[in-house]
Design an enzyme around this catalytic site. Structure first.
Site, PDB file in Angstrom:
ATOM      1  N   LYS A   1      67.042  63.778  76.998  1.00 56.83           N
ATOM      2  CA  LYS A   1      66.333  62.485  76.988  1.00 56.83           C
ATOM      3  C   LYS A   1      66.418  61.836  75.595  1.00 56.83           C
ATOM      4  O   LYS A   1      66.661  60.629  75.471  1.00 56.83           O
ATOM      5  CB  LYS A   1      64.879  62.707  77.398  1.00 56.83           C
ATOM      6  CG  LYS A   1      63.928  61.574  77.088  1.00 56.83           C
ATOM      7  CD  LYS A   1      64.213  60.337  77.911  1.00 56.83           C
ATOM      8  CE  LYS A   1      63.373  59.168  77.402  1.00 56.83           C
ATOM      9  NZ  LYS A   1      63.679  57.923  78.088  1.00 56.83           N
TER      10      LYS A   1
ATOM     11  N   LYS B   1      59.930  57.839  67.976  1.00 56.48           N
ATOM     12  CA  LYS B   1      59.665  59.254  68.282  1.00 56.48           C
ATOM     13  C   LYS B   1      60.903  59.910  68.897  1.00 56.48           C
ATOM     14  O   LYS B   1      61.334  60.984  68.470  1.00 56.48           O
ATOM     15  CB  LYS B   1      58.483  59.368  69.251  1.00 56.48           C
ATOM     16  CG  LYS B   1      58.238  60.781  69.765  1.00 56.48           C
ATOM     17  CD  LYS B   1      57.383  60.803  71.023  1.00 56.48           C
ATOM     18  CE  LYS B   1      58.074  60.133  72.190  1.00 56.48           C
ATOM     19  NZ  LYS B   1      57.359  60.289  73.474  1.00 56.48           N
TER      20      LYS B   1
END
Ligand code: NAD
Length: 306
Positions: A175, A244
């Site tokens: 991801k 992030k």
């Protein structure tokens, strides 16, 4: 392994809300919890789901608990925090599906701690944004044992397509790398629009041409006109969440001692844009940062800085 009937769902945010709704629609018995209690209440009222004021109530009697939270620090606190938590109240044989975009090493650590209690864990972060969460058509990158993944497959397939990536943590690694590619494609596309604008090209026309040509990517197709040139900046994916993800990707690179200068520059640019934006900025607002660097404005048809 017993069939999954009851699901505890933690985190009813931009993504979690439509994902939990898909689970209700698929016929699971869903009990929801969000730290924002009014959000939990609104979901319960709208979809007749079970309400959990405390994490203990999400976990009690659940076959599966899904976490869809901002980051791994929060997931750790939800699973193991002092006082109220999930792990102390799940029964042996249950499975946690960690669907947040998290740090693979942290998730592997959660897996060790849960397995000591006979609880399984798979990581299943998603791609596709709010729109595909609403459609139940997310790409779900799934790491874990075949046995656990197969048991959770009906749950995952209610929200999208299962893409198996390997062992626990591999879904989250994948991801972060997907978002590295997506973030790089966004930035280079915006820089191209800024250069073109200063040359005298129309940004709207440029997006059409890119989309008919080899320069097309997800951002040219689904973000530039919709959220940047329109001036809306409301895609539903926050700038700090993108930073992030890029930080996770760079962390993986660092650990393997890979030299990745493009990736490092990409993260630095996104982090710089985040630091100059207000709290809660949408990730598409990085276009404004690129505009400032280039000395042009893309979203105003008549502006001419050249
Ligand atoms: P969000 O900020 O909209 O939602 C997070 C939710 O978690 C909020 O409702 C918040 O109140 C809740 N929460 C926070 N701390 C909690 C706690 N301790 N206990 C219970 N609930 C708590 O975020 P989002 O955009 O829905 O993203 C969720 C995750 O999905 C993130 O990891 C993100 O990186 C990832 N993701 C987001 C998108 C997107 O397009 N928004 C796409 C793919 C993946």
């Amino acid at each position: 392994m017993p069939e999954v009937k009851r699901i505890g769902f933690v985190g009813l945010g931009r993504m979690g809300w439509p994902m939990a709704r898909e689970l209700v629609g698929a016929g699971f018995e869903v009990v929801v919890h969000d730290v924002q209690h009014d959000r939990t209440g609104a979901f319960v009222e709208e979809y007749s789901a079970g309400r959990a004021e405390r994490l203990a109530e999400v976990a009690a009697g659940a076959d599966v608990v899904v976490t869809m939270l901002p980051d791994s620090g929060i997931v750790g606190a939800v699973l193991f925090g002092d006082g109220d938590n999930v792990a102390d109240h799940l029964t042996s044989g249950a499975t946690v599906i960690e669907m947040s975009s998290g740090v693979p090493d942290a998730t592997i650590g959660f897996g060790v701690r849960l397995s000591e209690r006979g609880i399984g864990l798979i990581d299943a972060p998603v791609s596709g944004g709010v729109k595909r969460a609403e459609d139940g058509s997310l790409a779900i990158m799934t790491g874990g044992t075949d046995k656990e993944v197969d048991r959770c497959r009906p749950v995952l397939e209610a929200m999208g397509s299962v893409l198996k990536t390997g062992q626990l943590g591999s879904g989250q690694a994948m991801k972060s790398l997907n978002n590295l590619v997506s973030a790089g494609g966004f930035l280079i596309g915006i820089e191209a629009l800024a250069i073109g604008r200063k040359f005298g090209l129309d940004p709207d026309t440029m997006v059409d041409v890119l989309n008919a040509s080899t320069g097309s990517n997800n951002s040219t197709q689904k973000k530039f006109k919709q959220f940047v040139l329109s001036g809306r900046y409301d895609s539903g994916f926050a700038l700090d969440l993108m930073v992030k993800d890029l930080t996770i990707a760079l962390g993986i690179a660092e650990r393997s001692e890979a030299a990745v200068p493009f990736a490092a520059l990409c993260r630095e640019l996104w982090a710089s844009a985040r630091n100059g934006s207000g709290a809660g900025a949408d990730h598409t607002e990085i276009a404004r940062f690129s505009e400032r660097l280039a000395g042009t404005v893309l979203s105003e048809p008549d502006s001419k800085s050249d």
